[in-house]
Motif scaffolding. Sequence first.
Motif, mmCIF file in Angstrom:
data_model
loop_
_atom_site.group_PDB
_atom_site.id
_atom_site.type_symbol
_atom_site.label_atom_id
_atom_site.label_comp_id
_atom_site.label_asym_id
_atom_site.label_seq_id
_atom_site.Cartn_x
_atom_site.Cartn_y
_atom_site.Cartn_z
ATOM 1 N N THR A 37 9.051 7.217 -0.578
ATOM 2 C CA THR A 37 9.880 8.387 -0.269
ATOM 3 C C THR A 37 11.071 8.080 0.616
ATOM 4 O OG1 THR A 37 8.659 8.976 1.733
ATOM 5 C CG2 THR A 37 7.815 9.847 -0.364
ATOM 6 N N GLY A 38 11.028 6.964 1.330
ATOM 7 C CA GLY A 38 12.083 6.652 2.290
ATOM 8 C C GLY A 38 11.936 7.374 3.610
ATOM 9 N N ALA A 39 10.880 8.168 3.750
ATOM 10 C CA ALA A 39 10.650 8.928 4.984
ATOM 11 C C ALA A 39 10.314 7.976 6.130
ATOM 12 C CB ALA A 39 9.514 9.923 4.797
ATOM 13 N N PRO A 40 10.831 8.245 7.321
ATOM 14 C CA PRO A 40 10.477 7.415 8.466
ATOM 15 C C PRO A 40 9.039 7.684 8.896
ATOM 16 C CG PRO A 40 11.860 9.239 9.149
ATOM 17 C CD PRO A 40 11.781 9.306 7.660
ATOM 18 N N ILE A 41 8.355 6.637 9.327
ATOM 19 C CA ILE A 41 6.971 6.742 9.797
ATOM 20 C C ILE A 41 6.910 6.094 11.173
ATOM 21 C CG2 ILE A 41 4.552 6.209 9.338
ATOM 22 C CD1 ILE A 41 5.511 5.485 6.412
ATOM 23 N N ARG A 42 6.542 6.866 12.181
ATOM 24 C CA ARG A 42 6.363 6.303 13.517
ATOM 25 C C ARG A 42 5.231 5.281 13.453
ATOM 26 N NH1 ARG A 42 7.720 10.055 18.058
ATOM 27 N NH2 ARG A 42 8.908 11.746 17.137
ATOM 28 N N LEU A 43 5.340 4.219 14.204
ATOM 29 C CA LEU A 43 4.291 3.197 14.181
ATOM 30 C C LEU A 43 2.947 3.769 14.605
ATOM 31 C CD1 LEU A 43 6.088 -0.011 15.474
ATOM 32 C CD2 LEU A 43 5.841 0.848 13.149
ATOM 33 N N ASP A 44 2.952 4.726 15.524
ATOM 34 C CA ASP A 44 1.702 5.368 15.944
ATOM 35 C C ASP A 44 1.053 6.159 14.812
ATOM 36 O OD1 ASP A 44 1.958 4.352 18.491
ATOM 37 O OD2 ASP A 44 2.772 6.203 19.334
ATOM 38 N N ASP A 45 1.841 6.579 13.824
ATOM 39 C CA ASP A 45 1.335 7.382 12.708
ATOM 40 C C ASP A 45 1.079 6.564 11.450
ATOM 41 O OD1 ASP A 45 1.544 9.681 14.281
ATOM 42 O OD2 ASP A 45 3.609 10.062 13.641
ATOM 43 N N LEU A 46 1.350 5.280 11.472
ATOM 44 C CA LEU A 46 1.214 4.427 10.291
ATOM 45 C C LEU A 46 -0.259 4.236 9.948
ATOM 46 C CD1 LEU A 46 2.519 2.653 8.141
ATOM 47 C CD2 LEU A 46 2.588 0.796 9.824
ATOM 48 N N ARG A 47 -0.660 4.734 8.773
ATOM 49 C CA ARG A 47 -2.052 4.651 8.331
ATOM 50 C C ARG A 47 -2.217 4.010 6.959
ATOM 51 N NH1 ARG A 47 -2.145 5.773 12.835
ATOM 52 N NH2 ARG A 47 -3.071 7.521 13.924
ATOM 53 N N TYR A 48 -1.146 4.005 6.145
ATOM 54 C CA TYR A 48 -1.252 3.561 4.759
ATOM 55 C C TYR A 48 -0.226 2.473 4.487
ATOM 56 C CZ TYR A 48 -3.415 8.144 4.792
ATOM 57 O OH TYR A 48 -4.190 9.220 5.116
ATOM 58 N N TRP A 49 -0.688 1.343 3.920
ATOM 59 C CA TRP A 49 0.223 0.265 3.552
ATOM 60 C C TRP A 49 -0.435 -0.619 2.512
ATOM 61 C CZ3 TRP A 49 -1.850 0.395 8.585
ATOM 62 C CH2 TRP A 49 -2.805 -0.599 8.870
ATOM 63 N N SER A 50 0.380 -1.473 1.912
ATOM 64 C CA SER A 50 -0.107 -2.433 0.931
ATOM 65 C C SER A 50 0.058 -3.839 1.496
ATOM 66 C CB SER A 50 0.696 -2.312 -0.367
ATOM 67 O OG SER A 50 0.416 -3.418 -1.212
ATOM 68 N N VAL A 51 -1.026 -4.571 1.541
ATOM 69 C CA VAL A 51 -0.972 -5.971 1.956
ATOM 70 C C VAL A 51 -0.258 -6.780 0.877
ATOM 71 C CG1 VAL A 51 -2.349 -8.016 2.508
ATOM 72 C CG2 VAL A 51 -3.080 -5.751 3.320
ATOM 73 N N GLU A 52 -0.567 -6.501 -0.381
ATOM 74 C CA GLU A 52 0.021 -7.235 -1.503
ATOM 75 C C GLU A 52 1.537 -7.071 -1.564
ATOM 76 O OE1 GLU A 52 -0.161 -7.306 -6.395
ATOM 77 O OE2 GLU A 52 -1.533 -6.016 -5.289
ATOM 78 N N TRP A 53 2.008 -5.838 -1.444
ATOM 79 C CA TRP A 53 3.439 -5.570 -1.577
ATOM 80 C C TRP A 53 4.161 -5.518 -0.228
ATOM 81 C CZ3 TRP A 53 1.392 -1.365 -5.168
ATOM 82 C CH2 TRP A 53 1.222 -1.872 -6.448
ATOM 83 N N GLN A 54 3.425 -5.590 0.867
ATOM 84 C CA GLN A 54 4.008 -5.535 2.210
ATOM 85 C C GLN A 54 4.916 -4.309 2.362
ATOM 86 O OE1 GLN A 54 3.429 -7.829 5.069
ATOM 87 N NE2 GLN A 54 1.641 -7.789 3.726
ATOM 88 N N GLU A 55 4.322 -3.131 2.041
ATOM 89 C CA GLU A 55 5.034 -1.860 2.098
ATOM 90 C C GLU A 55 4.212 -0.839 2.856
ATOM 91 O OE1 GLU A 55 7.154 -1.907 -2.278
ATOM 92 O OE2 GLU A 55 5.252 -0.846 -2.071
ATOM 93 N N ALA A 56 4.909 0.098 3.485
ATOM 94 C CA ALA A 56 4.266 1.217 4.181
ATOM 95 C C ALA A 56 4.401 2.479 3.333
ATOM 96 C CB ALA A 56 4.932 1.436 5.535
#
Length: 73
Positions: A37-56
């Motif tokens: 989405t391009g939405a900003p995510i505060r690091l404190d709120d980061l819960r979902y990511w892909s290890v394979e694609w290195q994306e949040a």
Amino acid sequence: MNISERPPMPGPEAAIDYGHGEFRVVRPGAFVRCAVTGAPIRLDDLRYWSVEWQEAYVSPEAVQLRLRRAGRR
């Protein structure tokens, strides 16, 4: 207000190394951007990511959309 409606904290975008169950900050910053989405995510709120694609991702729905776009669901 949900996570995607909160503006990021002032500061630069962080660079992150996404691991299994944890992430490591490579370049300090206040937020990262959702790969879908391009939405900003505060690091404190980061819960979902892909290890394979290195994306949040901002939400589980964004993860599902990414997987569909990659032909994995």
